[in-house]
Every structure is written in structure tokens, then in C-alpha cells.
Design an enzyme around this catalytic site. Structure first.
Site, PDB file in Angstrom:
ATOM      1  N   HIS A  74      -6.193   9.854 -10.523  1.00  0.00           N
ATOM      2  CA  HIS A  74      -5.956   8.666  -9.687  1.00  0.00           C
ATOM      3  C   HIS A  74      -7.054   7.612  -9.903  1.00  0.00           C
ATOM      4  O   HIS A  74      -7.758   7.217  -8.975  1.00  0.00           O
ATOM      5  CB  HIS A  74      -5.875   9.070  -8.199  1.00  0.00           C
ATOM      6  CG  HIS A  74      -5.095   8.097  -7.372  1.00  0.00           C
ATOM      7  ND1 HIS A  74      -4.268   8.484  -6.348  1.00  0.00           N
ATOM      8  CD2 HIS A  74      -5.009   6.736  -7.406  1.00  0.00           C
ATOM      9  CE1 HIS A  74      -3.724   7.412  -5.782  1.00  0.00           C
ATOM     10  NE2 HIS A  74      -4.166   6.344  -6.410  1.00  0.00           N
ATOM     11  N   GLU A  87      -2.685  15.572  -4.042  1.00  0.00           N
ATOM     12  CA  GLU A  87      -4.012  15.154  -4.497  1.00  0.00           C
ATOM     13  C   GLU A  87      -5.010  15.581  -3.438  1.00  0.00           C
ATOM     14  O   GLU A  87      -4.659  15.588  -2.245  1.00  0.00           O
ATOM     15  CB  GLU A  87      -4.052  13.635  -4.675  1.00  0.00           C
ATOM     16  CG  GLU A  87      -3.139  13.141  -5.786  1.00  0.00           C
ATOM     17  CD  GLU A  87      -3.225  11.628  -6.026  1.00  0.00           C
ATOM     18  OE1 GLU A  87      -4.094  10.985  -5.424  1.00  0.00           O
ATOM     19  OE2 GLU A  87      -2.414  11.110  -6.791  1.00  0.00           O
ATOM     20  N   ARG A  96       2.877   6.434  -7.905  1.00  0.00           N
ATOM     21  CA  ARG A  96       2.699   7.457  -6.885  1.00  0.00           C
ATOM     22  C   ARG A  96       3.310   8.771  -7.341  1.00  0.00           C
ATOM     23  O   ARG A  96       4.423   8.790  -7.881  1.00  0.00           O
ATOM     24  CB  ARG A  96       3.402   7.056  -5.580  1.00  0.00           C
ATOM     25  CG  ARG A  96       2.564   6.191  -4.677  1.00  0.00           C
ATOM     26  CD  ARG A  96       1.346   6.940  -4.131  1.00  0.00           C
ATOM     27  NE  ARG A  96       0.451   6.100  -3.382  1.00  0.00           N
ATOM     28  CZ  ARG A  96      -0.544   5.355  -3.894  1.00  0.00           C
ATOM     29  NH1 ARG A  96      -0.772   5.361  -5.187  1.00  0.00           N
ATOM     30  NH2 ARG A  96      -1.317   4.643  -3.110  1.00  0.00           N
TER      31      ARG A  96
HETATM   32  P1  NAD Z   1       4.206  -4.351  -5.374  1.00  0.00           P
HETATM   33  O1  NAD Z   1       4.591  -4.235  -3.940  1.00  0.00           O
HETATM   34  O2  NAD Z   1       3.701  -5.642  -5.882  1.00  0.00           O
HETATM   35  O3  NAD Z   1       5.439  -3.910  -6.294  1.00  0.00           O
HETATM   36  C1  NAD Z   1       6.285  -2.855  -5.985  1.00  0.00           C
HETATM   37  C2  NAD Z   1       7.677  -3.230  -6.464  1.00  0.00           C
HETATM   38  O4  NAD Z   1       8.540  -2.122  -6.206  1.00  0.00           O
HETATM   39  C3  NAD Z   1       8.260  -4.440  -5.703  1.00  0.00           C
HETATM   40  O5  NAD Z   1       8.670  -5.449  -6.617  1.00  0.00           O
HETATM   41  C4  NAD Z   1       9.451  -3.868  -4.953  1.00  0.00           C
HETATM   42  O6  NAD Z   1      10.537  -4.772  -4.922  1.00  0.00           O
HETATM   43  C5  NAD Z   1       9.781  -2.649  -5.782  1.00  0.00           C
HETATM   44  N1  NAD Z   1      10.506  -1.650  -5.018  1.00  0.00           N
HETATM   45  C6  NAD Z   1      10.341  -1.271  -3.743  1.00  0.00           C
HETATM   46  N2  NAD Z   1      11.228  -0.325  -3.410  1.00  0.00           N
HETATM   47  C7  NAD Z   1      11.987  -0.126  -4.501  1.00  0.00           C
HETATM   48  C8  NAD Z   1      13.071   0.712  -4.780  1.00  0.00           C
HETATM   49  N3  NAD Z   1      13.580   1.535  -3.851  1.00  0.00           N
HETATM   50  N4  NAD Z   1      13.605   0.684  -6.019  1.00  0.00           N
HETATM   51  C9  NAD Z   1      13.085  -0.136  -6.971  1.00  0.00           C
HETATM   52  N5  NAD Z   1      12.059  -0.986  -6.755  1.00  0.00           N
HETATM   53  C10 NAD Z   1      11.515  -0.964  -5.533  1.00  0.00           C
HETATM   54  O7  NAD Z   1       3.142  -3.186  -5.609  1.00  0.00           O
HETATM   55  P2  NAD Z   1       2.136  -3.027  -6.827  1.00  0.00           P
HETATM   56  O8  NAD Z   1       0.809  -3.566  -6.439  1.00  0.00           O
HETATM   57  O9  NAD Z   1       2.770  -3.492  -8.073  1.00  0.00           O
HETATM   58  O10 NAD Z   1       1.985  -1.427  -6.823  1.00  0.00           O
HETATM   59  C11 NAD Z   1       2.988  -0.605  -7.366  1.00  0.00           C
HETATM   60  C12 NAD Z   1       2.663   0.865  -7.105  1.00  0.00           C
HETATM   61  O11 NAD Z   1       1.437   1.206  -7.726  1.00  0.00           O
HETATM   62  C13 NAD Z   1       2.483   1.251  -5.633  1.00  0.00           C
HETATM   63  O12 NAD Z   1       3.039   2.532  -5.443  1.00  0.00           O
HETATM   64  C14 NAD Z   1       0.986   1.359  -5.456  1.00  0.00           C
HETATM   65  O13 NAD Z   1       0.617   2.213  -4.424  1.00  0.00           O
HETATM   66  C15 NAD Z   1       0.612   1.927  -6.809  1.00  0.00           C
HETATM   67  N6  NAD Z   1      -0.787   1.699  -7.188  1.00  0.00           N
HETATM   68  C16 NAD Z   1      -1.427   2.730  -7.776  1.00  0.00           C
HETATM   69  C17 NAD Z   1      -2.726   2.558  -8.194  1.00  0.00           C
HETATM   70  C18 NAD Z   1      -3.473   3.694  -8.830  1.00  0.00           C
HETATM   71  O14 NAD Z   1      -4.646   3.838  -8.563  1.00  0.00           O
HETATM   72  N7  NAD Z   1      -2.858   4.476  -9.672  1.00  0.00           N
HETATM   73  C19 NAD Z   1      -3.372   1.337  -8.003  1.00  0.00           C
HETATM   74  C20 NAD Z   1      -2.667   0.286  -7.399  1.00  0.00           C
HETATM   75  C21 NAD Z   1      -1.353   0.482  -6.999  1.00  0.00           C
HETATM   76  C1  MLT Z   2      -3.387   1.961  -4.332  1.00  0.00           C
HETATM   77  O1  MLT Z   2      -2.284   2.202  -3.849  1.00  0.00           O
HETATM   78  O2  MLT Z   2      -3.983   0.884  -4.137  1.00  0.00           O
HETATM   79  C2  MLT Z   2      -4.000   2.969  -5.217  1.00  0.00           C
HETATM   80  O3  MLT Z   2      -3.566   4.232  -4.946  1.00  0.00           O
HETATM   81  C3  MLT Z   2      -5.439   2.818  -5.431  1.00  0.00           C
HETATM   82  C4  MLT Z   2      -6.390   3.588  -4.590  1.00  0.00           C
HETATM   83  O4  MLT Z   2      -6.573   3.307  -3.443  1.00  0.00           O
HETATM   84  O5  MLT Z   2      -7.030   4.469  -5.118  1.00  0.00           O
END
Ligand code: NAD
Ligand code: MLT
Length: 309
Positions: free
Chosen positions: A277, A258, A229
Site C-alpha cells: 500500500h 491489510e 482497493r
Molecule cells: P476518484 O473519486 O477521483 O475516482 C473514482 C472514480 O470511480 C470516479 O470517477 C467514480 O465515478 C468511479 N466510480 C465510483 N463508483 C463506481 C462504480 N460502481 N463503477 C465504476 N466506476 C465507479 O478517486 P481517485 O482519487 O481517483 O481514487 C481511486 C481509488 O484509488 C480509490 O479507491 C482510492 O481510495 C484509491 N487510492 C489508493 C491509493 C494507494 O495508496 N494505493 C492512493 C490514492 C487513492
Molecule cells: C487513499 O485512499 O488515499 C490511499 O489508500 C492512500 C493512503 O491513505 O495510504
């Protein structure tokens, strides 16, 4: 019952919802228009573009559920929704592989200067000397956030013979050790890692986690990848650290503002690999999150148990 879909969501999910409900697809709604029409709907389905603010929730008098076709719910005022008895649910697993693979692609593109070299060839140049890269093997990868995507990245990085260290206060050290990962505090990771990749949610605790003070502690020449993020890294401080050479390069998929903000200082950096993204943008992931969120919305509207975000 009526469902509003206000961001692009795969047809596979829409078709599931249409079997039981009336579904209106209205994309790119200005905030005031969303507030005007939301009282008609029983459920709302979004990705990250729609901002489900307190004002939207206050106006949503029939709304029972908000479904996020993806992981992050930072575009939804979850507290306001919860206070109003509106269920917020997400699709936490459908895009894990897509985001994990995008992170690996970004890390490799960064290590080998692929986008920059590609651009020069398009311009008719042959600049072999300019694009010396680094190997991943033997390097230390620091993972901030060892959840689904962080763990997927760790496994792939270990297959490339990287050492993996991670920070995640909510993960058990034995669980990490069984994966071959040592858990550490952020500061220790900053001083040890050759590559740092972020996989945390954006929360008040993680906002600006990597800022000027953090960049003062990093190993000189570190490479940083953010496919989690915008806002977890302070963009102005990151740009400065790259310009000063403390950070050798960055690969960023997510931004504080964004869609594109022409004022974003990262856009001007030669040592930046940037994507708009795209982490979840695979055919498979978009079907996966749409189907999962559709089932979640149906369960919520039927009053069946649902896993909230
Ligand atoms: P997830 O919930 O499986 O993992 C997140 C991890 O962060 C967890 O293990 C949690 O314990 C940890 N966490 C929470 N707060 C914390 C803190 N203060 N300090 C340290 N660790 C902390 O989520 P995920 O599916 O692995 O997704 C991770 C990130 O990626 C999210 O922000 C999600 O929105 C983002 N994401 C982005 C895209 C994209 O398109 N770029 C796609 C999918 C997910
Ligand atoms: C997510 O948090 O799942 C990602 O930002 C992916 C998205 O919705 O584009």
C-alpha cells in the site's frame, strides 16, 4: 477542543492543527482502546489503518468530524457517522499524482519483470532469457474508474502510445472522448484490454467486480494492476487465473486484508509484483493530504462549510 490523530500523518498537518487545538497522537490503538478514549475528542484524523466502526462512532459522544488523510473512506462507517451528525471529510487531491505515478511504475515493472529480475541478480544469477517482457506501445489499456487517478494514468499511458478504453458509469462520454478515451461496459473492456488497471472506490457495487466470472472473459495473457482497493478484485479468483495462465501477471498495491496476511494467495505467485500500500507514499503526497485534512478539520470545528467525502 481536542483532536485525536490515530494513524501516521505528516507533521505539516499536525502543526496546523496544534495552532488551534490540543492534538493527541496515539498510533496502533487496539479497537477497544479507541472506543474507550474516543468520548474525549472533538475530531479524529486517520489514514487507512484505523477502522472507524459503528461501535467507535456510537461511543464518540463529542465527535464532530472525522478527517481521512487520503482518498478512500472505506475504513470509516460513513453512514453511522452521518446519522450521528458527524462530518466525514477526506483529502481527495493530495495524493493523486503519487498514486498515478505508482500505478505507472507498477505497470512498467510488471511488463518488464523488473522485481523478479532484480531478485535473481541479488542472488548472483544472470538470467537474461528468463525475463522476456512486453511493450506498452500499441497495447490497449482498460481503466476501471476514470476519476482523478484513472485520468492521470490514462494521460500517461497515451503518452506511451497505448490505446485507452475505460469504464465509469458516472463520467460523461463526451468528457472521456475529449480526453481521447472511449467509454465502454466492463465486459467489453475485459475482452479487449491487454492491461487492466483499477481506480474505483471499494463500495458494495464494486466489491468483487473482478472475480472468477470476469476472469473467464478476459483476453488470455492480460496483465492486471490494482492500486485502488483490495476487495474490488477477488484475490482467490485472481490467484487462480494467474496460476492457470489466463492472466499473465499482476501488480498489486492494496489487499483485502491489510497489513500483511500470510495466507494471501497472491504472495506465492511468481508473476506478481507486490507493494505494501505504497500508492500515496511520497513525501509530497503525505504533506499534501495532511495539510488538506487539517484545514478541513479546522473548518468543520469552526462550523464553516466543508466538502464532505
Ligand atoms: P476518484 O473519486 O477521483 O475516482 C473514482 C472514480 O470511480 C470516479 O470517477 C467514480 O465515478 C468511479 N466510480 C465510483 N463508483 C463506481 C462504480 N460502481 N463503477 C465504476 N466506476 C465507479 O478517486 P481517485 O482519487 O481517483 O481514487 C481511486 C481509488 O484509488 C480509490 O479507491 C482510492 O481510495 C484509491 N487510492 C489508493 C491509493 C494507494 O495508496 N494505493 C492512493 C490514492 C487513492
Ligand atoms: C487513499 O485512499 O488515499 C490511499 O489508500 C492512500 C493512503 O491513505 O495510504
Amino acid at each position: 477542543m481536542k483532536i485525536l490523530v490515530s494513524d501516521p500523518v505528516s507533521a505539516a498537518g499536525i502543526e496546523i492543527l496544534q495552532k488551534e487545538f490540543t492534538v493527541d497522537i496515539k498510533l496502533k490503538l487496539p479497537p477497544e482502546e479507541l472506543i474507550r478514549i474516543i468520548p474525549e475528542y472533538d475530531a479524529l484524523v486517520v489514514r487507512s489503518e484505523t477502522k472507524v466502526t459503528k461501535a467507535v462512532i456510537e461511543a464518540a459522544n463529542k465527535l464532530k468530524a472525522i478527517g481521512r488523510a487520503g482518498v478512500g473512506v472505506d475504513n470509516i462507517d460513513v453512514e453511522a457517522a452521518t446519522q450521528k451528525g458527524i462530518i466525514v471529510l477526506n483529502a481527495p487531491e493530495g495524493n493523486t499524482i503519487a498514486a498515478t505515478e505508482h500505478t505507472m511504475a507498477m505497470m512498467l515493472a510488471l511488463a518488464r519483470n523488473i522485481p523478479q529480475a532484480h531478485q535473481t541478480m541479488k542472488e548472483g544469477k544472470w538470467e537474461r532469457g528468463k525475463f522476456m517482457g512486453v511493450e506498452m506501445r500499441g497495447k490497449t489499456l482498460g481503466i476501471l474508474g476514470l476519476g482523478r487517478i484513472g485520468t492521470g494514468v490514462a494521460k500517461r499511458a497515451m503518452a506511451m502510445e497505448m490505446e485507452v478504453i475505460a469504464y465509469d458509469p458516472f463520467i460523461n462520454a463526451d468528457h472521456a472522448r475529449n480526453l481521447g478515451i472511449e467509454l465502454m461496459e466492463v465486459d467489453e473492456i475485459l475482452t479487449k484490454a491487454d492491461f487492466i488497471t483499477l481506480h474505483l472506490p471499494l463500495t458494495p457495487e464494486t466489491k468483487n467486480l473482478l472475480n472468477k466470472e470476469a476472469f473467464a472473459k478476459v483476453k488470455s495473457g492480460v496483465r492486471i494492476i490494482n492500486c485502488a482497493r483490495g476487495g474490488v478484485i477477488n484475490e482467490a479468483d485472481l490467484a487462480e487465473a494467474v496460476e492457470q495462465g489466463k492472466v499473465a501477471g499482476i501488480a498489486v498495491d492494496v489487499f483485502e486484508k491489510e497489513p500483511i496476511n500470510p495466507e494471501n494467495p497472491l504472495l506465492k505467485l511468481e508473476k506478481a509484483v507486490l507493494t505494501p500500500h505504497l500508492g500515496a507514499s511520497t513525501a509530497e503526497a503525505q504533506v499534501g493530504v495532511a495539510v488538506d485534512v487539517a484545514h478541513g478539520i479546522i473548518a468543520a470545528l469552526r462550523g464553516e462549510p466543508v466538502m464532505t467525502a
